[in-house]
Write an enzyme that holds these catalytic residues in place. Structure first.
Site, PDB file in Angstrom:
ATOM      1  N   GLY A  93       0.761  -1.243   0.000  1.00 28.36           N
ATOM      2  CA  GLY A  93       0.000   0.000   0.000  1.00 28.36           C
ATOM      3  C   GLY A  93       0.787   1.284   0.000  1.00 28.36           C
ATOM      4  N   GLY A 106       3.706  -3.297  -3.826  1.00 29.13           N
ATOM      5  CA  GLY A 106       3.514  -3.479  -5.264  1.00 29.13           C
ATOM      6  C   GLY A 106       3.851  -2.178  -5.965  1.00 29.13           C
ATOM      7  CE1 TYR A 152      -8.923   1.721  -8.790  1.00 29.39           C
ATOM      8  CE2 TYR A 152      -7.102   1.932 -10.321  1.00 29.39           C
ATOM      9  CZ  TYR A 152      -7.939   1.140  -9.568  1.00 29.39           C
ATOM     10  OH  TYR A 152      -7.782  -0.217  -9.598  1.00 29.39           O
ATOM     11  CB  CYS A 206     -16.383   3.961 -28.850  1.00 27.49           C
ATOM     12  SG  CYS A 206     -17.923   4.646 -29.371  1.00 27.49           S
TER      13      CYS A 206
HETATM   14  C1  LIG Z   1      -2.839  -5.029  -4.111  1.00 27.68           C
HETATM   15  C2  LIG Z   1      -2.289  -5.691  -2.920  1.00 27.68           C
HETATM   16  C3  LIG Z   1      -1.011  -5.354  -2.463  1.00 27.68           C
HETATM   17  C4  LIG Z   1      -0.158  -4.291  -3.098  1.00 27.68           C
HETATM   18  O1  LIG Z   1      -0.667  -3.018  -2.952  1.00 27.68           O
HETATM   19  P1  LIG Z   1       0.220  -1.778  -3.463  1.00 27.68           P
HETATM   20  O2  LIG Z   1      -0.623  -0.613  -3.153  1.00 27.68           O
HETATM   21  O3  LIG Z   1       0.459  -1.951  -4.908  1.00 27.68           O
HETATM   22  O4  LIG Z   1       1.481  -1.785  -2.676  1.00 27.68           O
HETATM   23  C5  LIG Z   1      -0.521  -6.065  -1.387  1.00 27.68           C
HETATM   24  N1  LIG Z   1      -1.243  -7.034  -0.786  1.00 27.68           N
HETATM   25  C6  LIG Z   1      -2.482  -7.366  -1.179  1.00 27.68           C
HETATM   26  C7  LIG Z   1      -3.205  -8.452  -0.494  1.00 27.68           C
HETATM   27  C8  LIG Z   1      -3.043  -6.705  -2.267  1.00 27.68           C
HETATM   28  O5  LIG Z   1      -4.270  -7.021  -2.648  1.00 27.68           O
END
Ligand SMILES: *Cc1c(COP(=O)(O)O)cnc(C)c1O
Length: 419
Positions: free
Chosen positions: A234, A276, A316, A343
């Site tokens: 996150g 991520g 978003y 479109c």
């Molecule tokens: C999407 C997700 C992440 C990664 O989130 P980021 O914001 O991209 O860091 C980590 N753990 C779970 C379970 C997720 O669904």
């Protein structure tokens, strides 16, 4: 502009490669990723959390080359589907470092996870039952709990609120662990949560880790040996000049609490994180060619990339910096709204952007498209998906070929009676 970009003769360079040349060589639209940048961000995370287990959240960008780079950097993977598991294993991520997440795993996915011998994070009691019925030996699992934490982010990516579909409500956590230990083939060894994405105000992580450790204390009391505590991913990035928090900031917030609480409880679990976006988002640009400039209700710049290949602005209301890659030294003089060829009225990539004078044939670069970019793409409107290029210190290589028309119909079937 960040360090992996440069300007030469008015052209934008990424990883030492001229974007104008890349667009000529491979065509547009085109995703271009700087390998060094990903490695730098991965190492920042490693340095901040030297004894934690880091799982890359594959859904952000699961190109096999990106997964391979993560494996080389010592990352495991958080996978959310059978397809992501398949790609992660193929990329050489060790099975011990894979956690299979998901709020609605199918029996087929669970079977694949069992066969691959990866850890599973269970999201519901029904899933626990399905898994117990399927497993033919003792399996180690964690449960995803919902800590009921509110974060400042777009509502579509806040995942830890009480009303979210993810996880088991914190109040019910102990009872599901109790049910699990009564099953002889299920051994709960972890606890997992993920409160949301694109989090820039990291203060909610404090309460998250506290609540998780409250649960860990209760679970320890009832005799469960918690070996890992996974606080998810996150950490956000700066899309429009916001202040970015570093992994080390996150570490200074979480680690002291984690360590103190572990000592109080008298256990030594591993801390797990699942970044991520932070690792991959700013490594990548999307290059797109201007097809037309049109003065209408607004000054529209119509480009060849639409929301089918980059959905974040439409989905978003995300802001992404846009520049004219072949006019980097020119002054911004007009306000344009950059739109794609899909479109749909909502196919807008950037609203009211001040840019140098845009002409047909110009090349635009959309920044920070490495996370939830290609990985959320589709063939909507019958558009083949673009190529992905990896650049590294002046070299460029294809990590995904652009699709052909035949790729649009390869899985279609024309029943004989229609021929
Ligand atoms: C999407 C997700 C992440 C990664 O989130 P980021 O914001 O991209 O860091 C980590 N753990 C779970 C379970 C997720 O669904």
């Amino acid at each position: 502009m960040k360090e992996h970009f440069k300007i030469e003769d008015g052209h934008l360079l990424i990883g030492g490669v001229d974007t104008v040349k890349l667009a000529e060589k491979y065509g547009t639209p085109l995703y271009v990723t700087d390998e060094k940048r990903i490695r730098e961000r991965a190492r920042k995370f490693k340095r901040a959390f030297p004894s934690a287990e880091l799982l890359y959240a594959a859904k952000a960008n699961w190109n096999i080359s990106i997964l391979r780079i993560m494996a080389e950097e010592g990352f495991g993977a958080d996978v959310f589907s059978d397809g992501e598991l398949y790609a992660a294993l193929l990329a050489g991520i060790q099975k011990e470092k894979i956690l299979f997440n998901g709020n609605s795993k199918s029996p087929r996915e669970l079977k694949m996870a069992l066969e691959a011998d990866v850890k599973i994070s269970i999201d519901s009691e029904d899933e626990l039952i399905t898994l117990a019925e399927m497993a033919d030996k003792e399996i180690e699992v964690s449960f995803r709990v919902n800590p009921n934490i509110s974060v400042k982010t777009h509502p579509k990516i806040a995942t830890g609120l009480r009303e979210s579909k993810f996880g088991i409500p914190a109040e019910e956590a102990t009872s599901i662990y109790e049910k699990a230990i009564r099953l002889d083939n299920i051994r709960p060894i972890g606890i997992h949560c993920h409160i949301g994405s694109q989090i820039l105000d990291i203060s909610p992580y404090r309460e998250t880790i506290e609540r998780m450790m409250d649960l860990v204390a209760k679970l320890t009391e009832i005799g469960i040996d918690i070996k890992f505590v996974d606080v998810g991913g996150g950490l956000g990035i700066s899309y429009s000049g916001e202040k970015e928090r570093r992994p080390s900031d996150l570490a200074s917030l979480i680690l002291p609490i984690f360590e103190r609480r572990c000592e109080e409880i008298g256990i030594k679990p591993i801390l797990v994180l699942e970044p991520g976006r932070y690792l991959v988002a700013d490594s990548t640009i999307l290059l797109t060619r201007v097809n037309a400039v049109k003065k209408a209700y607004k000054n529209f710049v119509a480009v060849d990339a639409g929301f089918n290949i980059f959905i974040r602005p439409a989905m978003y209301e995300a802001y992404h910096e846009i520049a004219i890659a072949n006019k980097m030294n020119e002054e911004a003089e007009e306000t344009y709204t950059v739109v794609g060829p899909i479109c749909e009225t909502g196919d807008i990539l950037g609203r009211d952007r001040k840019l140098p004078k845009v002409k047909r044939g110009d090349l635009l670069a959309i920044f920070d498209t490495g996370a939830y970019g290609f990985s959320m793409s589709s063939q909507y409107n019958g558009r083949p998906r673009p190529a992905e290029i990896l650049v590294n210190d002046g070299s460029d290589e294809v990590i995904r070929y652009g699709e052909e028309y035949s790729d649009l119909i390869v899985k279609m079937n024309l029943p004989a009676r229609l021929m």
